[in-house]
Write a protein that holds these residues in place. Structure first.
Motif, PDB file in Angstrom:
ATOM      1  N   HIS A 124      33.161  44.092  34.730  1.00 16.37           N
ATOM      2  CA  HIS A 124      32.588  44.258  36.058  1.00 16.37           C
ATOM      3  C   HIS A 124      31.093  43.998  36.054  1.00 16.37           C
ATOM      4  O   HIS A 124      30.327  44.787  35.552  1.00 16.37           O
ATOM      5  N   HIS A 203      32.821  52.326  33.244  1.00 18.70           N
ATOM      6  CA  HIS A 203      33.608  51.776  34.350  1.00 18.70           C
ATOM      7  C   HIS A 203      35.023  52.323  34.224  1.00 18.70           C
ATOM      8  O   HIS A 203      35.652  52.181  33.170  1.00 18.70           O
ATOM      9  N   HIS A 216      38.684  52.975  41.314  1.00 19.03           N
ATOM     10  CA  HIS A 216      37.534  52.337  40.665  1.00 19.03           C
ATOM     11  C   HIS A 216      36.295  53.221  40.802  1.00 19.03           C
ATOM     12  O   HIS A 216      35.926  53.618  41.892  1.00 19.03           O
ATOM     13  N   HIS A 218      32.247  54.327  38.749  1.00 17.35           N
ATOM     14  CA  HIS A 218      31.248  54.059  37.718  1.00 17.35           C
ATOM     15  C   HIS A 218      30.326  55.243  37.593  1.00 17.35           C
ATOM     16  O   HIS A 218      30.020  55.908  38.576  1.00 17.35           O
TER      17      HIS A 218
HETATM   18 CU   LIG Z   1      33.433  48.789  37.576  1.00 16.79          CU
END
Ligand SMILES: [Cu+2]
Length: 228
Positions: A124, A203, A216, A218
């Protein structure tokens, strides 16, 4: 992105299989011949979350499915300013940027020269730019819980992006992630080539869309790295 990850994983497996027939890394291996330690940086306790977001697994696939390569790479290039990442946190625990998860991390120095080669491992927002420079390898352990209810986050792909600053990412390594107990993952190796105050960004479920309720997430922490 997922296809790319899969092919990379296969490539990594192939590499691992190949390495198995080669004598263990010799002292002539210069890729990871140093030793690195990554220490917690003490600072203000994270308190950025004023809400708790409940993850909806169905939201993983919402939005564009062909995004990952183009959109995220463009948006995240350089870990820059137009990225929806929160500030990097101090200490050994904190919430992810979107207030979905709580993370606790620690780091363990790996044996030097445990890898024979380095592979580009785009994740990512990190479409390369890393080198194969020598350095010391560090493995991170991270325990991830849902902010809603404090239950362990199991079965999640976890990847680490590390950088000293906008122009100095960590040298490339082929990371693996292993869930050693429910919600606790060992991730690495991460290679550090110089000493300094680095940022390590975890991530979680990077394969999912980056939406409000998507799995998702972070979270980035400072770590004081010593390489010698
Ligand atoms: Cu990510």
């Amino acid at each position: 992105m997922r296809l790319l990850d899969s092919s990379l994983a296969l490539a990594a497996l192939g590499a691992a299989a190949a390495v198995a027939y080669v004598p263990a890394c010799s002292s002539s291996d210069s890729h990871a011949s140093k030793r690195a330690t990554a220490a917690v940086v003490a600072g203000p306790q994270d308190a950025h979350c004023t809400k708790t977001v409940t993850v909806n697994p169905a939201a993983c696939k919402q939005g564009s499915t062909s995004d990952a390569g183009a959109t995220e790479a463009g948006a995240d290039a350089g870990g820059g300013n137009d990225v929806p990442y929160g500030p990097t946190m101090s200490n050994a625990e904190g919430d992810d940027d979107d207030c979905k998860y709580h993370l606790k991390w620690s780091a363990t120095s790996g044996a030097a020269a445990t890898t024979q080669s380095s592979k580009l491992y785009p994740r990512h927002g990190d479409e390369g730019g890393g080198s194969t420079a020598a350095g010391g390898d560090v493995t991170f352990t991270v325990t991830i819980t849902n902010k809603n209810g404090g239950t362990p986050v199991t079965g999640a792909p976890v990847e680490i992006e590390a950088f000293l600053d906008d122009t100095h990412p960590a040298p490339n390594t082929t990371q693996t992630s292993k869930e050693t107990s429910p919600g606790t993952y060992t991730v690495g190796p991460v290679r550090f080539d110089v000493s300094g105050k680095w940022t390590v960004r975890f991530h979680i479920h990077d394969e999912c869309a980056d939406s409000e309720e998507s799995p998702h997430g972070h979270a980035a922490f400072f770590t004081q790295v010593t390489v010698n």
